[in-house]
Design a protein around this motif. Structure first.
Motif, PDB file in Angstrom:
ATOM      1  N   ARG A  34      38.755  98.649  33.516  1.00 19.99           N
ATOM      2  CA  ARG A  34      39.689  97.763  33.078  1.00 19.99           C
ATOM      3  C   ARG A  34      40.846  97.737  33.533  1.00 19.99           C
ATOM      4  O   ARG A  34      41.883  97.068  33.123  1.00 19.99           O
ATOM      5  CB  ARG A  34      39.490  97.410  31.579  1.00 19.99           C
ATOM      6  CG  ARG A  34      38.161  97.112  30.975  1.00 19.99           C
ATOM      7  CD  ARG A  34      37.991  96.953  29.581  1.00 19.99           C
ATOM      8  NE  ARG A  34      38.594  95.610  29.119  1.00 19.99           N
ATOM      9  CZ  ARG A  34      39.264  95.612  27.928  1.00 19.99           C
ATOM     10  NH1 ARG A  34      39.214  96.816  27.062  1.00 19.99           N
ATOM     11  NH2 ARG A  34      39.524  94.224  27.441  1.00 19.99           N
TER      12      ARG A  34
ATOM     13  N   ARG B 123      37.780  88.282  36.894  1.00 22.48           N
ATOM     14  CA  ARG B 123      38.417  86.758  36.556  1.00 22.48           C
ATOM     15  C   ARG B 123      37.518  85.992  37.727  1.00 22.48           C
ATOM     16  O   ARG B 123      37.215  86.282  38.614  1.00 22.48           O
ATOM     17  CB  ARG B 123      39.870  86.814  36.913  1.00 22.48           C
ATOM     18  CG  ARG B 123      40.680  87.678  35.880  1.00 22.48           C
ATOM     19  CD  ARG B 123      40.796  87.001  34.601  1.00 22.48           C
ATOM     20  NE  ARG B 123      41.378  87.827  33.621  1.00 22.48           N
ATOM     21  CZ  ARG B 123      42.740  87.274  33.396  1.00 22.48           C
ATOM     22  NH1 ARG B 123      43.085  86.235  33.787  1.00 22.48           N
ATOM     23  NH2 ARG B 123      43.516  88.119  32.448  1.00 22.48           N
TER      24      ARG B 123
ATOM     25  N   ALA C  45      47.028  90.541  41.455  1.00 18.79           N
ATOM     26  CA  ALA C  45      45.351  90.365  41.395  1.00 18.79           C
ATOM     27  C   ALA C  45      44.629  91.625  40.870  1.00 18.79           C
ATOM     28  O   ALA C  45      44.006  91.937  39.944  1.00 18.79           O
ATOM     29  CB  ALA C  45      44.539  89.366  42.182  1.00 18.79           C
TER      30      ALA C  45
ATOM     31  N   ASN D 149      43.428  81.554  38.179  1.00 21.16           N
ATOM     32  CA  ASN D 149      43.106  82.263  36.715  1.00 21.16           C
ATOM     33  C   ASN D 149      44.266  83.490  36.457  1.00 21.16           C
ATOM     34  O   ASN D 149      44.688  83.737  35.425  1.00 21.16           O
ATOM     35  CB  ASN D 149      41.681  82.367  36.328  1.00 21.16           C
ATOM     36  CG  ASN D 149      41.597  82.824  34.944  1.00 21.16           C
ATOM     37  OD1 ASN D 149      41.602  84.074  34.743  1.00 21.16           O
ATOM     38  ND2 ASN D 149      41.219  82.008  34.213  1.00 21.16           N
ATOM     39  N   VAL D 150      44.157  84.377  37.482  1.00 21.34           N
ATOM     40  CA  VAL D 150      45.032  85.442  37.193  1.00 21.34           C
ATOM     41  C   VAL D 150      46.337  85.304  37.320  1.00 21.34           C
ATOM     42  O   VAL D 150      47.168  85.743  36.569  1.00 21.34           O
ATOM     43  CB  VAL D 150      44.668  86.726  38.191  1.00 21.34           C
ATOM     44  CG1 VAL D 150      45.734  87.586  38.286  1.00 21.34           C
ATOM     45  CG2 VAL D 150      43.419  86.997  38.376  1.00 21.34           C
TER      46      VAL D 150
ATOM     47  N   GLU E 286      36.916  94.263  34.030  1.00 21.93           N
ATOM     48  CA  GLU E 286      37.869  93.376  34.215  1.00 21.93           C
ATOM     49  C   GLU E 286      37.535  92.440  35.344  1.00 21.93           C
ATOM     50  O   GLU E 286      37.865  92.844  36.455  1.00 21.93           O
ATOM     51  CB  GLU E 286      39.144  93.885  34.149  1.00 21.93           C
ATOM     52  CG  GLU E 286      40.253  92.931  34.587  1.00 21.93           C
ATOM     53  CD  GLU E 286      40.474  91.904  33.626  1.00 21.93           C
ATOM     54  OE1 GLU E 286      41.533  90.900  33.728  1.00 21.93           O
ATOM     55  OE2 GLU E 286      39.796  91.816  32.495  1.00 21.93           O
TER      56      GLU E 286
ATOM     57  N   ASP F  16      47.952  83.708  34.075  1.00 24.09           N
ATOM     58  CA  ASP F  16      48.386  84.680  32.997  1.00 24.09           C
ATOM     59  C   ASP F  16      49.634  85.696  33.509  1.00 24.09           C
ATOM     60  O   ASP F  16      50.345  86.071  32.430  1.00 24.09           O
ATOM     61  CB  ASP F  16      46.961  85.540  32.675  1.00 24.09           C
ATOM     62  CG  ASP F  16      46.327  85.066  31.788  1.00 24.09           C
ATOM     63  OD1 ASP F  16      46.423  83.854  31.102  1.00 24.09           O
ATOM     64  OD2 ASP F  16      44.985  85.412  31.650  1.00 24.09           O
TER      65      ASP F  16
ATOM     66  N   ARG G 200      41.230  95.156  38.730  1.00 24.08           N
ATOM     67  CA  ARG G 200      40.636  93.927  38.561  1.00 24.08           C
ATOM     68  C   ARG G 200      39.716  93.354  39.752  1.00 24.08           C
ATOM     69  O   ARG G 200      40.192  93.536  40.806  1.00 24.08           O
ATOM     70  CB  ARG G 200      41.691  92.786  38.114  1.00 24.08           C
ATOM     71  CG  ARG G 200      41.050  91.094  37.947  1.00 24.08           C
ATOM     72  CD  ARG G 200      42.117  90.298  37.510  1.00 24.08           C
ATOM     73  NE  ARG G 200      42.725  90.569  36.381  1.00 24.08           N
ATOM     74  CZ  ARG G 200      43.967  91.001  36.199  1.00 24.08           C
ATOM     75  NH1 ARG G 200      44.830  91.374  37.217  1.00 24.08           N
ATOM     76  NH2 ARG G 200      44.464  91.380  35.150  1.00 24.08           N
TER      77      ARG G 200
ATOM     78  N   THR H 165      38.304  89.949  41.464  1.00 23.70           N
ATOM     79  CA  THR H 165      38.560  88.729  41.203  1.00 23.70           C
ATOM     80  C   THR H 165      37.545  87.977  42.117  1.00 23.70           C
ATOM     81  O   THR H 165      37.439  88.149  43.168  1.00 23.70           O
ATOM     82  CB  THR H 165      40.049  88.231  41.697  1.00 23.70           C
ATOM     83  OG1 THR H 165      41.042  89.046  41.050  1.00 23.70           O
ATOM     84  CG2 THR H 165      40.211  86.647  41.685  1.00 23.70           C
TER      85      THR H 165
ATOM     86  N   ASN I 289      38.690  83.529  39.411  1.00 25.21           N
ATOM     87  CA  ASN I 289      39.472  83.005  40.712  1.00 25.21           C
ATOM     88  C   ASN I 289      40.800  83.526  40.586  1.00 25.21           C
ATOM     89  O   ASN I 289      41.417  84.097  39.520  1.00 25.21           O
ATOM     90  CB  ASN I 289      39.513  81.538  40.948  1.00 25.21           C
ATOM     91  CG  ASN I 289      39.913  80.662  39.828  1.00 25.21           C
ATOM     92  OD1 ASN I 289      40.949  80.957  39.283  1.00 25.21           O
ATOM     93  ND2 ASN I 289      39.055  79.945  39.120  1.00 25.21           N
ATOM     94  N   TYR I 290      41.705  83.332  41.544  1.00 23.46           N
ATOM     95  CA  TYR I 290      43.046  83.828  41.712  1.00 23.46           C
ATOM     96  C   TYR I 290      44.022  83.053  40.985  1.00 23.46           C
ATOM     97  O   TYR I 290      44.980  83.473  40.333  1.00 23.46           O
ATOM     98  CB  TYR I 290      43.398  84.042  43.152  1.00 23.46           C
ATOM     99  CG  TYR I 290      42.904  85.023  43.848  1.00 23.46           C
ATOM    100  CD1 TYR I 290      43.636  86.259  44.047  1.00 23.46           C
ATOM    101  CD2 TYR I 290      41.729  85.021  44.542  1.00 23.46           C
ATOM    102  CE1 TYR I 290      43.285  87.454  44.528  1.00 23.46           C
ATOM    103  CE2 TYR I 290      41.182  86.139  45.230  1.00 23.46           C
ATOM    104  CZ  TYR I 290      41.747  87.588  45.088  1.00 23.46           C
ATOM    105  OH  TYR I 290      41.452  88.451  45.761  1.00 23.46           O
TER     106      TYR I 290
END
Length: 337
Positions: A240, A296, A227, A301-302, A294, A305, A243, A245, A298-299
């Motif tokens: 960026r 996100r 993350a 979501n990371v 940067e 990707d 990150r 989160t 929640n975790y």
């Protein structure tokens, strides 16, 4: 490549900087006491009502708080856990680092280079993020190795071998090195075992200290590492190349203890104590600065990707990740904090 830096006054005014800069002996003590109180509570719950549910609960909660101790050690390495220097170092070293077999001052030397060279070719933590994205199959294999203790076993084997020095050295020299490198950590663990034994529950130590350390802590450590720097949009942009989160209450409890999820904020101003990061985030949001960062939601979501690679090319990428989780390197167990 030159790493762009952001000046503190470009982010916050003098009054705001004073707020987020403030270090507190009380808060430092509270954070460490909280971590150990949660650990003790989970142990007591299982000792009083031993069953599969309290056991699983204990493994997850204690493994997460072991990561929490490493996070608080990291703050101590930055000198931000407590205001008084000796208290900062004592809390970080003896109550946070040694219990999870790491060391504050060695980590400090290594970790500051990560901050100076974040996501550059000479960043010592780059190998943790460079292989991503990977495939879901590769990620599953890693989690299985974490949960079965294979990752931690490789770490500890490499750590113990390095602590013994070179095989050609005489044994007195090797044992002296081992005592200096791992003696305090093993001593603290022996003391923890002794306390539990004196309470008549010696078996809690292997079941709810060693086992979480060898299994669940490795899982949350891996997720947190991913993350923080994997698949970031721009390695050269200080807003960026790390990150943040966002985390709800249960993610904070088992994945991101002690505000470690505010990672962009930490890299922007690394002298802000962890317990001031939420306030810093709110200040930056009020100024619209978080829109550049940067972030996100929640975790999960990371992780989606980070595991979006379509072809399962396990090979070198996976081996690089495994090496990053091994050895006598100061980051073993606390990478990229």
């Amino acid at each position: 490549m030159h790493v762009e830096r952001v000046k503190a006054h470009e982010l916050l005014n003098e009054n705001e900087l004073a707020v987020v800069r403030a270090r507190s002996d009380l808060m430092g003590r509270w954070c460490v006491a909280h971590a150990w109180a949660v650990i003790a509570g989970a142990m007591a719950l299982f000792a009083l009502w031993p069953n599969p549910i309290t056991f699983l609960f204990g493994v997850i909660v204690i493994g997460s708080r072991q990561l929490g101790l490493a996070i608080l050690m990291h703050d101590g390495a930055h000198g931000t856990l407590a205001k008084t220097p000796w208290l900062n170092d004592f809390l970080s070293q003896w109550l946070c680092a040694y219990p999870v077999l790491t060391e504050t001052f060695t980590y400090r030397k290594y970790h500051l280079k990560h901050h100076a060279r974040t996501q550059q070719k000479d960043d010592p933590d780059l190998e943790l993020s460079a292989p991503f994205p990977i495939t879901r199959a590769s990620f599953r294999r890693k989690i299985i190795r974490d949960l079965t203790g294979q990752t931690a076993f490789q770490q500890r084997r490499s750590q113990f071998r390095a602590a013994l020095g070179k095989p050609e050295w005489p044994w007195p020299q090797r044992l002296n090195l081992f005592a200096r490198k791992l003696g305090p950590g093993l001593g603290v663990n022996l003391a923890l075992f002794a306390v539990l034994a004196a309470l008549g529950v010696w078996w809690v130590y292997p079941l709810l200290w060693v086992l979480p350390f060898m299994t669940w802590m490795q899982v949350v450590l891996r997720v947190r590492n991913i993350a923080e720097h994997a698949i970031v949009p721009d390695n050269n942009d200080p807003y960026r190349n790390a990150r943040t989160t966002l985390a709800n209450w249960w993610e904070r409890a088992i994945l991101a203890p002690y505000w470690v999820n505010y990672h962009v904020e930490h890299h922007l101003l690394m002298w802000v104590p962890c317990y001031r990061l939420p306030a810093m985030h709110k200040m930056l949001a009020a100024k619209g600065i978080t829109q550049r960062m940067e972030i996100r939601p929640n975790y999960l979501n990371v992780l989606k990707d980070a595991t979006a690679r379509g072809i399962d090319a396990d090979g070198g990428g996976e081996r690089r990740i495994n090496r990053a989780f091994e050895g006598d390197r100061p980051r073993a167990g606390i990478s990229a904090l």
